[in-house]
Design a protein around this motif. Structure first.
Motif, PDB file in Angstrom:
ATOM      1  N   VAL A 114       0.847  -1.197   0.000  1.00  6.88           N
ATOM      2  CA  VAL A 114       0.000   0.000   0.000  1.00  6.88           C
ATOM      3  C   VAL A 114       0.880   1.243   0.000  1.00  6.88           C
ATOM      4  CG1 VAL A 114      -1.708   1.340   1.291  1.00  6.88           C
ATOM      5  CG2 VAL A 114      -1.938  -1.145   1.134  1.00  6.88           C
ATOM      6  N   LYS A 115       0.677   2.093  -1.009  1.00  6.40           N
ATOM      7  CA  LYS A 115       1.438   3.341  -1.117  1.00  6.40           C
ATOM      8  C   LYS A 115       0.668   4.539  -0.572  1.00  6.40           C
ATOM      9  CE  LYS A 115       4.662   2.692  -4.955  1.00  6.40           C
ATOM     10  NZ  LYS A 115       5.053   3.229  -6.289  1.00  6.40           N
ATOM     11  N   VAL A 116      -0.653   4.503  -0.695  1.00  6.47           N
ATOM     12  CA  VAL A 116      -1.469   5.668  -0.323  1.00  6.47           C
ATOM     13  C   VAL A 116      -2.695   5.203   0.461  1.00  6.47           C
ATOM     14  CG1 VAL A 116      -2.776   7.659  -1.183  1.00  6.47           C
ATOM     15  CG2 VAL A 116      -0.738   6.892  -2.414  1.00  6.47           C
ATOM     16  N   VAL A 117      -2.967   5.887   1.576  1.00 12.01           N
ATOM     17  CA  VAL A 117      -4.191   5.650   2.341  1.00 12.01           C
ATOM     18  C   VAL A 117      -4.932   6.972   2.477  1.00 12.01           C
ATOM     19  CG1 VAL A 117      -5.220   4.802   4.478  1.00 12.01           C
ATOM     20  CG2 VAL A 117      -3.068   3.815   3.668  1.00 12.01           C
ATOM     21  N   TYR A 118      -6.215   6.964   2.122  1.00  8.09           N
ATOM     22  CA  TYR A 118      -7.061   8.144   2.321  1.00  8.09           C
ATOM     23  C   TYR A 118      -8.356   7.687   2.969  1.00  8.09           C
ATOM     24  CZ  TYR A 118      -9.466   6.999  -2.154  1.00  8.09           C
ATOM     25  OH  TYR A 118     -10.175   6.401  -3.169  1.00  8.09           O
ATOM     26  N   CYS A 119      -9.394   8.478   2.939  1.00  3.00           N
ATOM     27  CA  CYS A 119     -10.620   8.152   3.670  1.00  3.00           C
ATOM     28  C   CYS A 119     -11.807   8.757   2.928  1.00  3.00           C
ATOM     29  CB  CYS A 119     -10.540   8.689   5.100  1.00  3.00           C
ATOM     30  SG  CYS A 119     -10.288  10.477   5.181  1.00  3.00           S
ATOM     31  N   GLN A 120     -12.959   8.626   3.506  1.00  5.82           N
ATOM     32  CA  GLN A 120     -14.118   9.338   2.983  1.00  5.82           C
ATOM     33  C   GLN A 120     -14.037  10.791   3.440  1.00  5.82           C
ATOM     34  OE1 GLN A 120     -17.573   7.081   4.215  1.00  5.82           O
ATOM     35  NE2 GLN A 120     -16.798   5.212   3.274  1.00  5.82           N
ATOM     36  N   ASN A 140      -7.148   3.066 -14.182  1.00  9.12           N
ATOM     37  CA  ASN A 140      -7.886   3.548 -15.345  1.00  9.12           C
ATOM     38  C   ASN A 140      -8.704   4.780 -14.998  1.00  9.12           C
ATOM     39  OD1 ASN A 140     -10.702   3.245 -17.085  1.00  9.12           O
ATOM     40  ND2 ASN A 140      -8.847   2.826 -18.257  1.00  9.12           N
ATOM     41  N   GLN A 141      -9.328   4.771 -13.818  1.00  9.85           N
ATOM     42  CA  GLN A 141     -10.108   5.932 -13.386  1.00  9.85           C
ATOM     43  C   GLN A 141      -9.196   7.121 -13.101  1.00  9.85           C
ATOM     44  OE1 GLN A 141     -13.583   5.990 -13.341  1.00  9.85           O
ATOM     45  NE2 GLN A 141     -13.124   8.166 -13.175  1.00  9.85           N
ATOM     46  N   LEU A 142      -8.020   6.846 -12.529  1.00 11.08           N
ATOM     47  CA  LEU A 142      -7.061   7.910 -12.234  1.00 11.08           C
ATOM     48  C   LEU A 142      -6.582   8.597 -13.511  1.00 11.08           C
ATOM     49  CD1 LEU A 142      -5.422   9.273  -9.911  1.00 11.08           C
ATOM     50  CD2 LEU A 142      -3.589   7.617 -10.419  1.00 11.08           C
ATOM     51  N   ALA A 143      -6.576   7.870 -14.622  1.00  9.89           N
ATOM     52  CA  ALA A 143      -6.176   8.466 -15.902  1.00  9.89           C
ATOM     53  C   ALA A 143      -7.185   9.512 -16.372  1.00  9.89           C
ATOM     54  CB  ALA A 143      -6.031   7.378 -16.968  1.00  9.89           C
ATOM     55  N   LYS A 144      -8.429   9.391 -15.923  1.00  8.47           N
ATOM     56  CA  LYS A 144      -9.483  10.310 -16.378  1.00  8.47           C
ATOM     57  C   LYS A 144      -9.802  11.401 -15.357  1.00  8.47           C
ATOM     58  CE  LYS A 144     -12.006   6.633 -17.195  1.00  8.47           C
ATOM     59  NZ  LYS A 144     -13.082   5.700 -17.561  1.00  8.47           N
ATOM     60  N   ASP A 145      -9.555  11.110 -14.093  1.00  9.44           N
ATOM     61  CA  ASP A 145      -9.930  12.072 -13.047  1.00  9.44           C
ATOM     62  C   ASP A 145      -9.247  11.666 -11.744  1.00  9.44           C
ATOM     63  OD1 ASP A 145     -11.166  14.230 -11.933  1.00  9.44           O
ATOM     64  OD2 ASP A 145     -13.156  13.339 -11.811  1.00  9.44           O
ATOM     65  N   MET A 147      -9.376  10.933  -7.779  1.00  9.16           N
ATOM     66  CA  MET A 147     -10.314  10.593  -6.702  1.00  9.16           C
ATOM     67  C   MET A 147      -9.633  10.573  -5.338  1.00  9.16           C
ATOM     68  SD  MET A 147      -8.744   7.929  -7.971  1.00  9.16           S
ATOM     69  CE  MET A 147      -9.674   7.843  -9.499  1.00  9.16           C
ATOM     70  N   ILE A 148      -8.366  11.030  -5.292  1.00  6.07           N
ATOM     71  CA  ILE A 148      -7.639  11.063  -4.023  1.00  6.07           C
ATOM     72  C   ILE A 148      -7.309  12.523  -3.705  1.00  6.07           C
ATOM     73  CG2 ILE A 148      -5.683  10.176  -2.707  1.00  6.07           C
ATOM     74  CD1 ILE A 148      -5.318   8.064  -4.932  1.00  6.07           C
ATOM     75  N   GLU A 174      -2.359  19.855  -9.075  1.00  4.05           N
ATOM     76  CA  GLU A 174      -1.024  19.260  -9.006  1.00  4.05           C
ATOM     77  C   GLU A 174      -1.016  17.987  -8.161  1.00  4.05           C
ATOM     78  OE1 GLU A 174      -2.021  21.351  -5.747  1.00  4.05           O
ATOM     79  OE2 GLU A 174      -1.694  22.435  -7.637  1.00  4.05           O
ATOM     80  N   ASP A 175      -2.026  17.833  -7.284  1.00  4.78           N
ATOM     81  CA  ASP A 175      -2.112  16.592  -6.520  1.00  4.78           C
ATOM     82  C   ASP A 175      -2.472  15.414  -7.430  1.00  4.78           C
ATOM     83  OD1 ASP A 175      -4.578  17.905  -6.833  1.00  4.78           O
ATOM     84  OD2 ASP A 175      -5.432  17.052  -5.011  1.00  4.78           O
ATOM     85  N   TRP A 176      -3.312  15.662  -8.440  1.00  2.11           N
ATOM     86  CA  TRP A 176      -3.667  14.604  -9.398  1.00  2.11           C
ATOM     87  C   TRP A 176      -2.408  14.087 -10.094  1.00  2.11           C
ATOM     88  CZ3 TRP A 176      -6.837  15.674 -14.506  1.00  2.11           C
ATOM     89  CH2 TRP A 176      -7.141  14.462 -15.130  1.00  2.11           C
TER      90      TRP A 176
END
Length: 259
Positions: A114-120, A140-145, A147-148, A174-176
């Motif tokens: 695990v490289k990244v942990v986030y939350c709701q 694939n979703q990260l390529a379009k938008d 979510m973190i 820049e976070d994306w």
């Protein structure tokens, strides 16, 4: 087993109105050991004086002052001086829950993949708060938008490996781009099943300023130039202005021999 230090890095530009509340939410974390680095990015209000006052009152807080260079630069400066093995960036007007870091640390310490942990998360202002509906993570979703949100926990060594946040990305999100370069070639991502992050909506928020079509075009051109290999793999070609249509459009162009 001894707990490892977590560094919360708070870039601040003219956010004196909210900074103390943000810092108090970090101090209220039930995780220790903890350090808080406030990076004053050339604020014109009294952010620096307030940060210095907070530091004088609590030994966990350090203050770094730099000329205005942008949020990516401020984050990088704070992370470079952080002593923790783990990093949590937290913008100078946002909040975290008291259990967020301790729950996130449990995940990264027990699973090295695990490289990244986030939350709701929720978005809030003075009047109301509403759930921030984040799509489930996939490359694939990260390529379009994205979510973190930026206030996710990661290892400092992974930040070092990708060269930090891109300081030349001045058109927002820049976070994306940071998550793309950290995750495009592997690594797991975990979203904790509770609300642990509170994103403040303000009249002058950066997301509004960087939401114009012109900024979007600049951003897409930048991402394609830096991560063409990633978009080729995930979207069969470049990221397009209508991002969700990128893969079908690229597929059609290939069929027509135009890509």
């Amino acid at each position: 087993m001894e707990s490892e230090l977590v560094s919360i890095v708070i870039p601040c530009y003219n956010q004196a109105q909210y900074l103390e509340q943000t810092v108090q939410s970090a101090l209220a974390s039930d995780y220790r050991p903890l350090e808080i680095l406030i990076v004053n990015d050339g604020s014109k209000d009294n952010s620096l004086a307030l940060a210095q006052k907070l530091s004088a009152e609590n030994e966990l807080i350090r203050v770094i002052d730099q000329k205005n260079s942008g949020v990516a630069s401020a984050r990088n400066k704070g992370i470079s001086e952080a002593k923790g093995k783990y990093i949590l960036p937290l913008d100078g007007d946002d909040l975290i829950s008291e259990n967020y870091i301790s729950e996130a640390i449990q995940v990264v310490k027990t699973n090295p993949e695990v490289k990244v942990v986030y939350c709701q998360a929720v978005k809030f202002d003075e009047q109301r708060q509403k759930p921030w509906k984040l799509k489930p993570f996939s490359r694939n979703q990260l390529a379009k938008d994205n979510m973190i949100f930026v206030a996710a926990l990661f290892r400092k060594m992974d930040w070092e490996e990708v060269g930090g946040f891109s300081e030349d990305m001045k058109m927002g999100r820049e976070d994306w781009e940071f998550w793309i370069k950290m995750l495009k070639n592997g690594g797991e991502v975990v979203q904790l099943p509770f609300v642990g992050f509170f994103y403040r909506l303000t009249p002058g928020s950066k997301r509004k300023k960087t939401g114009t079509n012109q900024k979007k075009r600049e951003r897409i051109a930048y991402l394609n130039a830096k991560h063409g290999d990633f978009f080729e793999r995930e979207l069969k070609g470049p990221l397009r202005f209508q991002r969700t249509w990128s893969k079908p459009y690229n597929t059609l162009l290939r069929l027509l021999g135009k890509l």
